[in-house]
Design a protein around this motif. Structure first.
Motif, mmCIF file in Angstrom:
data_model
loop_
_atom_site.group_PDB
_atom_site.id
_atom_site.type_symbol
_atom_site.label_atom_id
_atom_site.label_comp_id
_atom_site.label_asym_id
_atom_site.label_seq_id
_atom_site.Cartn_x
_atom_site.Cartn_y
_atom_site.Cartn_z
ATOM 1 N N LEU A 1 -7.307 3.577 -16.938
ATOM 2 C CA LEU A 1 -6.275 2.746 -16.324
ATOM 3 C C LEU A 1 -6.056 3.229 -14.912
ATOM 4 C CD1 LEU A 1 -3.656 2.646 -19.228
ATOM 5 C CD2 LEU A 1 -5.281 0.860 -18.605
ATOM 6 N N ALA A 2 -5.727 2.340 -14.026
ATOM 7 C CA ALA A 2 -5.494 2.723 -12.634
ATOM 8 C C ALA A 2 -4.288 1.982 -12.090
ATOM 9 C CB ALA A 2 -6.724 2.420 -11.792
ATOM 10 N N GLY A 3 -3.720 2.537 -11.047
ATOM 11 C CA GLY A 3 -2.533 1.945 -10.453
ATOM 12 C C GLY A 3 -2.770 1.484 -9.040
ATOM 13 N N SER A 4 -1.721 1.540 -8.254
ATOM 14 C CA SER A 4 -1.743 0.964 -6.928
ATOM 15 C C SER A 4 -1.912 1.970 -5.800
ATOM 16 C CB SER A 4 -0.442 0.176 -6.709
ATOM 17 O OG SER A 4 0.678 1.042 -6.845
ATOM 18 N N SER A 5 -2.037 3.231 -6.118
ATOM 19 C CA SER A 5 -2.188 4.244 -5.070
ATOM 20 C C SER A 5 -3.664 4.467 -4.768
ATOM 21 C CB SER A 5 -1.553 5.566 -5.493
ATOM 22 O OG SER A 5 -0.171 5.429 -5.677
ATOM 23 N N TRP A 6 -4.002 4.380 -3.481
ATOM 24 C CA TRP A 6 -5.417 4.490 -3.120
ATOM 25 C C TRP A 6 -5.967 5.857 -3.497
ATOM 26 C CZ3 TRP A 6 -7.058 8.297 0.112
ATOM 27 C CH2 TRP A 6 -6.085 8.918 0.915
ATOM 28 N N ASP A 7 -5.142 6.883 -3.510
ATOM 29 C CA ASP A 7 -5.667 8.226 -3.761
ATOM 30 C C ASP A 7 -5.953 8.482 -5.237
ATOM 31 O OD1 ASP A 7 -2.491 10.025 -3.296
ATOM 32 O OD2 ASP A 7 -3.055 8.307 -4.529
ATOM 33 N N GLU A 8 -5.668 7.517 -6.085
ATOM 34 C CA GLU A 8 -6.050 7.631 -7.499
ATOM 35 C C GLU A 8 -7.533 7.344 -7.702
ATOM 36 O OE1 GLU A 8 -2.101 5.206 -8.882
ATOM 37 O OE2 GLU A 8 -3.653 5.513 -10.380
ATOM 38 N N TYR A 9 -8.141 6.659 -6.754
ATOM 39 C CA TYR A 9 -9.484 6.145 -6.934
ATOM 40 C C TYR A 9 -10.525 7.127 -6.425
ATOM 41 C CZ TYR A 9 -7.264 1.795 -8.221
ATOM 42 O OH TYR A 9 -6.515 0.847 -8.871
ATOM 43 N N ASP A 10 -11.645 7.156 -7.126
ATOM 44 C CA ASP A 10 -12.662 8.168 -6.859
ATOM 45 C C ASP A 10 -13.836 7.663 -6.024
ATOM 46 O OD1 ASP A 10 -11.743 8.709 -10.091
ATOM 47 O OD2 ASP A 10 -11.530 10.345 -8.647
ATOM 48 N N TYR A 11 -14.119 6.386 -6.101
ATOM 49 C CA TYR A 11 -15.270 5.829 -5.404
ATOM 50 C C TYR A 11 -14.858 4.548 -4.689
ATOM 51 C CZ TYR A 11 -17.548 8.873 -8.817
ATOM 52 O OH TYR A 11 -17.906 9.943 -9.590
ATOM 53 N N TRP A 12 -15.481 4.326 -3.530
ATOM 54 C CA TRP A 12 -15.132 3.172 -2.693
ATOM 55 C C TRP A 12 -16.388 2.473 -2.202
ATOM 56 C CZ3 TRP A 12 -10.139 1.596 -1.630
ATOM 57 C CH2 TRP A 12 -9.119 2.449 -2.057
ATOM 58 N N GLY A 13 -16.278 1.149 -2.069
ATOM 59 C CA GLY A 13 -17.318 0.386 -1.415
ATOM 60 C C GLY A 13 -17.135 0.389 0.090
ATOM 61 N N GLN A 14 -18.032 -0.304 0.766
ATOM 62 C CA GLN A 14 -18.007 -0.317 2.233
ATOM 63 C C GLN A 14 -17.097 -1.404 2.803
ATOM 64 O OE1 GLN A 14 -20.267 -1.847 0.466
ATOM 65 N NE2 GLN A 14 -20.385 -3.857 1.455
ATOM 66 N N GLY A 15 -16.699 -2.324 1.970
ATOM 67 C CA GLY A 15 -15.775 -3.374 2.391
ATOM 68 C C GLY A 15 -16.474 -4.665 2.762
ATOM 69 N N THR A 16 -15.743 -5.761 2.631
ATOM 70 C CA THR A 16 -16.223 -7.076 3.046
ATOM 71 C C THR A 16 -15.089 -7.797 3.758
ATOM 72 O OG1 THR A 16 -17.334 -9.105 2.297
ATOM 73 C CG2 THR A 16 -15.649 -8.203 0.836
ATOM 74 N N GLN A 17 -15.427 -8.448 4.876
ATOM 75 C CA GLN A 17 -14.403 -9.082 5.717
ATOM 76 C C GLN A 17 -14.020 -10.446 5.153
ATOM 77 O OE1 GLN A 17 -12.872 -7.963 8.756
ATOM 78 N NE2 GLN A 17 -11.574 -9.758 8.367
ATOM 79 N N VAL A 18 -12.731 -10.667 5.062
ATOM 80 C CA VAL A 18 -12.186 -11.977 4.717
ATOM 81 C C VAL A 18 -11.307 -12.422 5.876
ATOM 82 C CG1 VAL A 18 -10.622 -13.238 3.184
ATOM 83 C CG2 VAL A 18 -12.257 -11.599 2.228
ATOM 84 N N THR A 19 -11.596 -13.597 6.405
ATOM 85 C CA THR A 19 -10.816 -14.151 7.509
ATOM 86 C C THR A 19 -10.320 -15.523 7.112
ATOM 87 O OG1 THR A 19 -12.161 -12.946 9.120
ATOM 88 C CG2 THR A 19 -10.801 -14.756 9.946
ATOM 89 N N VAL A 20 -9.008 -15.706 7.187
ATOM 90 C CA VAL A 20 -8.390 -16.971 6.825
ATOM 91 C C VAL A 20 -7.800 -17.584 8.093
ATOM 92 C CG1 VAL A 20 -6.735 -18.139 5.333
ATOM 93 C CG2 VAL A 20 -7.845 -16.027 4.560
#
Length: 123
Positions: free
Chosen positions: A102-121
């Motif tokens: 289970l995971a919550g809303s704090s970024w420091d709980e997470y162990d691995y990250w992707g590089q990101g994808t841009q969303v522009t509205v």
């Protein structure tokens, strides 16, 4: 675990996008997953999270009712369906994996990250 996001792009306000995050490794199904976003000049903020089984989901108030997080453990992929997009949703979206079920809303709980994808509205 390596995470690769896709599906970002440019969309008009009111439109929809579906982000995907493909994970490598055999332990994906045991990880909770989350989506975060970061707009220029702002801190990274929580968007949504899903438990290892997909049975529990959690959303930021700003996206509740518009975004849906889901996962397909057979495909090692987590999704973020974004509907009724607003200009304020513009950001780089990141997926993240937490070795806990289970995971919550704090970024420091997470162990691995992707590089990101841009969303522009656009308005």
């Amino acid at each position: 675990v390596q995470l690769v996001e896709s599906g970002g792009g440019l969309v008009q306000a009111g439109g929809s996008l579906r982000l995907s995050c493909a994970a490598s490794g055999r332990t994906f199904s045991s990880y909770a997953m989350g989506w975060f976003r970061q707009a220029p000049g702002k801190e990274r903020e929580f968007v949504a999270a899903i438990s290892w089984s997909g049975g529990s989901t959690y959303y930021a108030d700003s996206v509740k009712g518009r975004f849906t997080i889901s996962r397909d453990n057979a495909k090692n992929t987590v999704y973020l369906q974004m509907n009724s997009l607003k200009p304020e949703d513009t950001a780089v979206y990141y997926c993240a994996a937490d070795r806990a079920p289970l995971a919550g809303s704090s970024w420091d709980e997470y162990d691995y990250w992707g590089q990101g994808t841009q969303v522009t509205v656009s308005s």
